[in-house]
Design an enzyme around this catalytic site. Structure first.
Site, PDB file in Angstrom:
ATOM      1  N   LYS A   1     -43.930  62.358  19.505  1.00  0.00           N
ATOM      2  CA  LYS A   1     -43.799  62.667  20.931  1.00  0.00           C
ATOM      3  C   LYS A   1     -44.176  61.441  21.749  1.00  0.00           C
ATOM      4  CE  LYS A   1     -45.299  66.268  24.263  1.00  0.00           C
ATOM      5  NZ  LYS A   1     -46.230  67.405  24.476  1.00  0.00           N
TER       6      LYS A   1
ATOM      7  N   SER B   1     -43.759  71.550  26.322  1.00  0.00           N
ATOM      8  CA  SER B   1     -43.266  70.240  26.701  1.00  0.00           C
ATOM      9  C   SER B   1     -42.752  69.383  25.534  1.00  0.00           C
ATOM     10  CB  SER B   1     -44.391  69.459  27.392  1.00  0.00           C
ATOM     11  OG  SER B   1     -45.456  69.215  26.488  1.00  0.00           O
TER      12      SER B   1
ATOM     13  N   SER C   1     -47.357  73.926  24.397  1.00  0.00           N
ATOM     14  CA  SER C   1     -46.321  72.897  24.316  1.00  0.00           C
ATOM     15  C   SER C   1     -45.853  72.553  22.906  1.00  0.00           C
ATOM     16  CB  SER C   1     -46.796  71.610  24.999  1.00  0.00           C
ATOM     17  OG  SER C   1     -46.718  71.744  26.392  1.00  0.00           O
TER      18      SER C   1
END
Lengths: 493, 485
Positions: free
Chosen positions: A79, A158, A182
């Site tokens: 990420k 997210s 997330s």
């Protein structure tokens, strides 16, 4: 045999051990899959040079001294909230334009030390603020699953890019962070496994901060076992993070096969929500039956303060974020938009550099911390947080693990809910309590809804008892036999 | 000795509270490993944490905690076993995080007391409200370039202690005495070097005035960042006068932050924008509450040195010194140590006289600190020894002292080289006395007739003749025997 990019971590490790293919072969397959799946927009930065270097180093290491472990030579995606040495790190925000860290996050370093091969930095909601990956400065990520009419869907957020990369079989595992869901919510929406470990299990050092008391790194994978392998490599005490727990890391992979015989599983009655699709309730009931049939004891429990969790979260998280994001001021790195005065420069830089959702949360956070509002909002929210933790502690007197749905809906269309922040925030209703209480949680794919979209079930455990959570998750995975495939698969988009 | 401002409408008294920022003596910053040395090149002592790079986290420096707790113990203050670091949020270019990590609701040290010595020999107790720890900010330089400001982050993250007094101070003198005493205690403890000229200590001064006899407090103003004892005292005088004038002319004091302008001799209001902050304090989620154990606190208590008040008492009780001398000697640790070294081998009162009068006098005149004294404690002790055993007279000792000051020489050597040994041989002195009587028959007669005043004159003559080396007591005694016996 499956294509190399479709292997699980365990399968890839096995093949590498047997010499069936090399780490370089795996890396090339993943890079090609990533290239082919560019339309999904899962990556902000692909790192082919890093991937090839690390893969070659892994092969050399394996030839000389043997592998470091099951991740040695396995491609993973990271990420773009983790700072990566020498590789641009954006947090999906315009404000970090041009920022390339000189340092590697502790979790990233742990993965490098385990021999993992980073293929790229994945897209996310800006500063991890969102549940749809729609707030990224680099554009939305497409879920590899599509709607019944073929429409594009969000992957959740997210960590939408990390979830998509694994679901689309670009790579076997990826790193996410979970502040209010997330990892678990996108895992549910993309039909894969996603785990948020106990707060303090993984170091936060070198991860761009959103809400410090809630942020926690965790893995995405397609099997519970793979998630356990990844988590084992990520976790560990870090003296550079004062909130990192000084605990040894158990053998998570070994724990997975423990079975659920005699395990007490709690069903929190407050998680039955008005307006929740019946099929989610049905799936939840089925999950309980699966565990029961494997020897677990199912008990109803009460978490009475659950309904206050989401409002408390949307005070605490923005409050911390408003302060954490103050460092993005245009003075030292990232975007700078000049102005006549220092204050103008701040306003111009932050006004242009932050997207609408980030600005919204910075404003909410600033408001709830302001003189005159602090007690009514922030202090109250912290009290709620204490109550929620007490609810869980009490429940765990009676049961070993909790079973709930992960999200109140399946993946929704790109662009939906954008005009209604509250509807968007409701996506986190089942995941947020574990963040507020710091507990480990995992989402496991358990079935499809009427539109053929994946739905996950969540297991939440006691602090630092990821092993029980993983055992129960494995039992769900075994019983669900989830083998549906998304429309987009790596290289076949 | 109250400090009164006589106004047109009556007498006013001044109410002062101080917030002293003291830089903790520590090799490393409060939350990063960066060094803290003074005077390094710009931005040469800055870590990723100090520069607030993304994802960086603070880790507390345990030594700074020890220093703060030691200071609390030295101020006779309550040590709070649980304290909390909070974020004080505001934007400024030299504040990289966009917040300062400080302590707010739960400081590490609570109430304490500092006893200050005043010029008239009395003491006063000034209450300490709290001591908390915080990070310093960096430095903005606006004078390096016509258009741009430059930032030096070397100080960013350095550990400060903010020591807040109660509004117990009633005069500029008391404020000055408090800061000097506090600095002395910090230096004894080794927790702050107290160098105000290097910015290691600076004060915010809260001033209000009220009519003598009035209850409660009137609105105060805060004078920020005053960096010397003299300026602190001056700021109080100026600000109190300003406030009295405003009150008496029917105006209102605005609660505000002001700056001291020592050149113009005035305080002026800072622009509202410079301080109108809502700091939005909240507990720093990157740091756990600070928990101290009794064992930790008591362990530190055992390491405390003897502090000035205790030392002063001991000098008075055990050595018979006056309060004035004892205060002067304990004011800083080096002076006290110097004195004790001198006093170890001679009469403490005499040692105190020599140290406080001769030595301090010479040091003051030369603008030197005791550490730079050309006369070592061992040599001064030897000099006193030479007087005690009669080798030299007190008068010769003063001369030897002068030579020691110039040359840093050993007094024994100086006495030997210059032939300054006192004549104790009775025969030699008797010869000198006889010679003096013989050449001054008129004066001798006066004494014989009972005018003792002339004895002094004779002693002077004889001392001159012997270049001061005769023992004046012996001379005196012989004169009396010969002329009055």
């Amino acid at each position: 045999m499956s294509k190399l990019n479709e292997l699980t971590i365990a399968q890839a490790a096995d093949g590498l051990d047997k010499g069936e293919f090399s780490a370089v072969d795996l890396a090339e397959a993943s890079l090609a899959a990533a290239e082919a799946a560019k339309g999904l927009n899962a990556f902000i930065t692909l790192t082919p040079e890093v991937a090839r270097d690390r893969a070659a180093a892994s092969d050399a290491r394996r030839a000389k001294n043997g592998a470091l472990g099951p991740l040695d030579g396995v491609p993973v995606a990271v990420k773009d909230l983790f700072c990566t040495e020498g590789v641009p790190t954006t947090a999906a925000s315009h404000i970090l334009d041009g920022f390339t860290p000189t340092y590697e996050s502790t979790v990233g370093r742990n993965l490098i030390d385990a021999g993992a091969v980073m293929i790229g930095k994945t897209n996310l909601d800006e500063f991890a603020m969102g549940s749809s990956n729609m707030t990224s400065y680099y554009g939305p990520v497409k879920n590899p699953w599509t709607g019944p009419g073929g429409e594009d869907l969000v992957p959740g957020g997210s960590s939408g890019g990390s979830a998509t990369a694994v679901a689309a079989r670009i790579c076997a595992g990826s790193l996410g962070t979970d502040t209010g869901g997330s990892i678990r919510q996108p895992a549910s929406l993309c039909g894969i496994v996603g785990m948020k470990p106990t707060y303090g299990r993984c170091s936060r050092w070198g991860i761009v901060a959103f809400a410090s008391s809630l942020d926690q790194a965790g893995p995405f994978a397609r099997t519970v076992e793979d998630a356990a392998i990844l988590l084992g490599a990520m976790a560990g005490h870090d003296p550079k993070d004062s909130t990192s727990a000084p605990h040894d890391v158990p053998d998570f992979r070994a724990a997975v096969q423990g079975g659920v015989k005699g395990l007490k599983v709690g069903i929190p009655r407050e998680y039955t929500m008005d307006g929740m699709p019946a099929e989610i309730q049905t799936l939840w009931d089925r999950g309980a039956d699966w565990l029961k049939s494997q020897g677990a004891e199912i008990k109803e429990v009460s978490l009475p303060h659950t309904k206050y969790a989401l409002p408390a979260y949307y005070i605490v998280a923005p409050a911390e974020a408003s302060s954490n994001l103050a460092r993005y001021d245009g003075v030292r790195y990232g975007l700078r938009v000049d102005g006549d005065t220092l204050d103008d420069m701040y306003a111009n830089t932050r006004g242009e550099g932050f997207g609408a959702e980030v600005r919204r949360r910075v404003l909410i956070g600033t408001y709830v911390l302001s003189a005159g509002y602090y007690d009514a909002y922030y202090v109250k929210a912290q009290k709620v947080r204490t109550r929620i933790l007490e609810d869980f502690t009490k429940a765990f007197d009676d049961v070993d693990v909790l079973l709930t749905p992960t999200a109140p809906n399946a993946a929704f269309a790109i662009g939906a809910k954008m005009d209604d922040p509250i509807a968007m925030y409701l996506n986190d209703v089942f995941t947020v309590p574990a963040n507020l209480a710091g507990l480990p949680g995992i989402s496991v794919p358990a079935g499809l809804d009427k539109d053929g979209l994946p739905l996950g079930l969540q297991l939440v455990g006691r602090p630092f008892d990821e092993e029980t959570v993983l055992r129960a998750a494995q039992a769900i995975e075994d019983a669900a036999g989830f083998d549906a495939l998304p429309k987009y698969l790596g290289g076949q988009g | 000795m109250s400090y009164i401002i006589q106004g047109d409408t009556g007498d006013w008294e001044v109410i002062v509270g101080l917030e002293v920022h003291a830089q903790v003596s520590s090799q490393a910053k409060l939350f990063s490993g960066s060094p803290t040395a003074f005077g390094a090149g710009p931005n040469s002592q800055v870590s990723l944490i100090d520069a607030a790079m993304p994802g960086m986290l603070p880790v507390i420096n345990g030594y700074c905690i020890e220093q703060a707790v030691k200071t609390g113990l030295g101020l006779n203050a309550k040590i709070n076993k649980t304290s909390v670091f909070e974020r004080k949020n505001y934007f400024y270019a030299d504040l990289p995080q966009g917040y300062q990590i400080s302590q707010y609701l739960h400081p590490v040290v609570g109430e304490g007391i500092v006893t200050v010595d005043l010029a008239d020999g009395t003491t006063r107790d000034i209450g300490v409200e709290r001591l908390h720890m915080e990070q310093d900010a960096g430095k903005s330089m606006h004078d390096q370039d016509p258009k741009r400001s430059f930032i030096d982050l070397n100080r960013a993250g350095v550990c400060l202690m903010e020591i807040v007094t109660k509004p117990d101070i009633r005069s500029p003198e008391e404020a000055g005495a408090f800061v000097r005493k506090l600095r002395s205690i910090l230096r004894y403890l080794g927790t702050c070097d107290g160098n105000m000229e290097q910015g290691s200590m600076r004060a915010d001064v809260n001033v209000s005035v009220r009519k003598v006899g009035e209850e409660g407090y009137r609105t105060r103003a805060e004078i920020k960042n005053v960096n010397s004892v003299r300026f602190i005292m001056q700021a109080i005088e100026i600000e109190a006068e300003r406030q009295v004038d405003i009150h008496e002319s029917g105006g209102e004091i605005v609660q505000e932050t002001r700056l001291m302008d020592p050149v113009k001799g005035e305080t002026r209001s800072m622009r509202a924008k410079e301080f109108a902050h809502d700091y939005r304090y909240f507990p720093d989620p990157d740091l756990l509450p600070l928990e101290l154990t009794d064992a930790f606190i008591e362990g530190l208590r055992k390491t405390l040195p003897e502090l000035p008040d205790a030392k002063k008492q001991r000098f008075m009780d055990d050595m018979g010194l006056s309060a004035k001398d004892a205060s002067a000697l304990v004011a800083d640790r080096e002076s006290a140590e110097y004195f004790e070294a001198v006093a170890a081998a001679s009469d403490p009162k005499k040692a105190a006289n020599w140290v406080t009068n001769d030595l301090f006098g010479a040091l003051n005149k030369a603008g030197l600190a005791i550490a730079d004294s050309p006369i070592s404690a061992a040599h001064l002790s030897k000099l006193l020894g030479l007087m005690d055993d009669g080798t030299i007279s007190g008068k010769i000792a003063k001369d030897v002292f002068e030579i020691m000051w110039e040359t840093s020489g050993d007094p024994e050597q100086i006495v030997e080289d210059k032939g300054l040994k006192q004549i104790t041989d009775t025969g030699a002195i008797e010869a000198a006395v006889d010679a003096a009587i013989a050449s001054n028959p008129e004066q001798a007669d006066e004494i014989r007739q009972g005018n003792d005043k002339a004895i002094g004159w004779f002693v002077g003559q004889i001392m001159k003749a012997t270049q001061g080396k005769a023992n004046p007591q012996q001379v005196n005694q012989l004169l009396r025997e010969k002329l009055k016996g």
